[in-house]
Motif scaffolding. Structure first.
Motif, mmCIF file in Angstrom:
data_model
loop_
_atom_site.group_PDB
_atom_site.id
_atom_site.type_symbol
_atom_site.label_atom_id
_atom_site.label_comp_id
_atom_site.label_asym_id
_atom_site.label_seq_id
_atom_site.Cartn_x
_atom_site.Cartn_y
_atom_site.Cartn_z
ATOM 1 N N ASP A 223 112.020 72.556 66.373
ATOM 2 C CA ASP A 223 111.209 73.710 65.989
ATOM 3 C C ASP A 223 111.679 74.169 64.609
ATOM 4 O O ASP A 223 112.882 74.255 64.346
ATOM 5 N N SER A 224 110.743 74.484 63.727
ATOM 6 C CA SER A 224 111.121 74.845 62.352
ATOM 7 C C SER A 224 112.003 76.086 62.287
ATOM 8 O O SER A 224 112.754 76.269 61.329
ATOM 9 N N ARG A 225 111.931 76.950 63.316
ATOM 10 C CA ARG A 225 112.689 78.191 63.298
ATOM 11 C C ARG A 225 113.851 78.207 64.289
ATOM 12 O O ARG A 225 114.586 79.193 64.362
ATOM 13 N N VAL A 226 114.001 77.102 65.063
ATOM 14 C CA VAL A 226 115.044 77.067 66.101
ATOM 15 C C VAL A 226 115.762 75.719 66.029
ATOM 16 O O VAL A 226 115.402 74.777 66.747
ATOM 17 N N HIS B 7 104.543 73.710 70.438
ATOM 18 C CA HIS B 7 105.679 74.209 71.212
ATOM 19 C C HIS B 7 105.344 74.268 72.697
ATOM 20 O O HIS B 7 104.176 74.460 73.057
ATOM 21 N N THR C 258 107.459 69.517 69.313
ATOM 22 C CA THR C 258 108.813 70.010 69.075
ATOM 23 C C THR C 258 109.558 70.240 70.391
ATOM 24 O O THR C 258 108.974 70.246 71.458
ATOM 25 N N ARG D 190 113.775 68.731 61.677
ATOM 26 C CA ARG D 190 112.679 69.669 61.934
ATOM 27 C C ARG D 190 111.366 68.888 61.844
ATOM 28 O O ARG D 190 111.237 67.972 61.028
ATOM 29 N N HIS E 265 101.510 79.783 62.796
ATOM 30 C CA HIS E 265 102.864 79.225 62.769
ATOM 31 C C HIS E 265 102.860 77.880 62.050
ATOM 32 O O HIS E 265 101.971 77.046 62.264
ATOM 33 N N GLU E 266 103.870 77.657 61.212
ATOM 34 C CA GLU E 266 103.903 76.441 60.399
ATOM 35 C C GLU E 266 103.974 75.166 61.241
ATOM 36 O O GLU E 266 103.437 74.115 60.852
ATOM 37 N N ASP E 267 104.608 75.213 62.406
ATOM 38 C CA ASP E 267 104.629 74.039 63.281
ATOM 39 C C ASP E 267 103.243 73.762 63.866
ATOM 40 O O ASP E 267 102.873 72.602 64.076
#
Length: 257
Positions: free
Chosen positions: A74-77, A16, A44, A86, A123-125
């Motif tokens: 981003d996996s969460r955004v 990120h 991402t 993603r 974080h998974e990313d």
């Protein structure tokens, strides 16, 4: 160690916008100051977003050139890249191939990325960026893999940004109240411990350039609220685990520590 011929070229790969400044901002600034070529790939966020604009400023401060972005979401955004998958859902071969192209174009001697835990927060990313980078560093040197991605280039060393167990007490008091997990490695697994205090001002300025995350209260926001002494305590050392893709040449190329 800084070699007489100069610091080796360095390509950092992080998940990120802001990860590069927090995890390796000191090393990036140090290599740039030593007149090494430095650059950052971010896996991402789209290049059209505000966070990409902030990344541009952070990299300017660190001397790392213009952003290089894979542009996945981003996996969460989801709104981070509305028209892209993603990062976690993208075909692995596609993501690796894109990163191979950047490696072959920049031709770094050293690549830096997240460790297998994905850093303190896991974080998974971050974890997926580690996996993709490990594969891409190996593939970049093999001429029959991704032949359309440029001439083969094999980085000499791969360094994984990490935290030793002994550093956890420093961060614990800041991350525990917000429910952040902490993933660290045994101290003996750390290959390079880099004192970045001479570049701390640049590093902090790069972190704070990520104003979206400062306002959101994420890690840059936490750092923004610290005193100078606290920032020095948390951010003046960077730790790495070394991997050698090609043992015959790797011993000749070391991170500037």
């Amino acid at each position: 160690m800084l070699q007489q011929r100069g610091a080796p070229s360095l390509l950092a790969v992080f998940a990120h916008p802001d990860d590069e400044s927090i995890s390796a901002g000191g090393v990036l600034a140090r290599h740039a100051t030593a007149h090494a070529r430095t650059a950052v790939v971010t896996t991402t966020w789209a290049a059209t977003t505000q966070r990409a604009t902030e990344l541009t400023e952070a990299l300017r401060i660190l001397g790392a050139g213009a952003p290089r972005m894979l542009g996945y979401a981003d996996s969460r955004v989801p709104q981070s890249a509305p028209d892209r998958a993603r990062f976690l859902d993208a075909p692995l071969d596609e993501a690796v191939g894109q990163l191979v192209a950047y490696i072959r174009e920049f031709r770094p001697e050293i690549v830096v990325t997240h460790d297998a835990y994905g850093g303190l927060t896991g974080h998974e990313d971050h974890v997926h960026t580690h996996r993709v980078t490990m594969l891409a560093v190996q593939a970049a040197g093999l001429e029959r893999l991704y032949p359309g991605a440029g001439e083969p280039w094999q980085p000499s060393a791969l360094y994984l940004a990490t935290h030793p167990h002994s550093a956890v007490p420093l961060w614990g008091g800041h991350l525990a109240p917000v429910g952040k997990a902490m993933h660290s490695v045994p101290d003996e697994q750390v290959s390079a411990t880099v004192d970045v205090r001479p570049w701390l001002e640049q590093k902090v300025a790069a972190v704070l350039a990520h104003q979206t995350e400062v306002a959101r209260g994420a890690a840059p926001g936490l750092i923004a609220g610290l005193s100078g002494a606290e920032r020095e305590l948390l951010l003046s050392t960077e730790w790495f685990i070394r991997h050698d893709p090609v043992s015959a040449t790797a011993a000749q190329t070391e991170l500037t520590v």
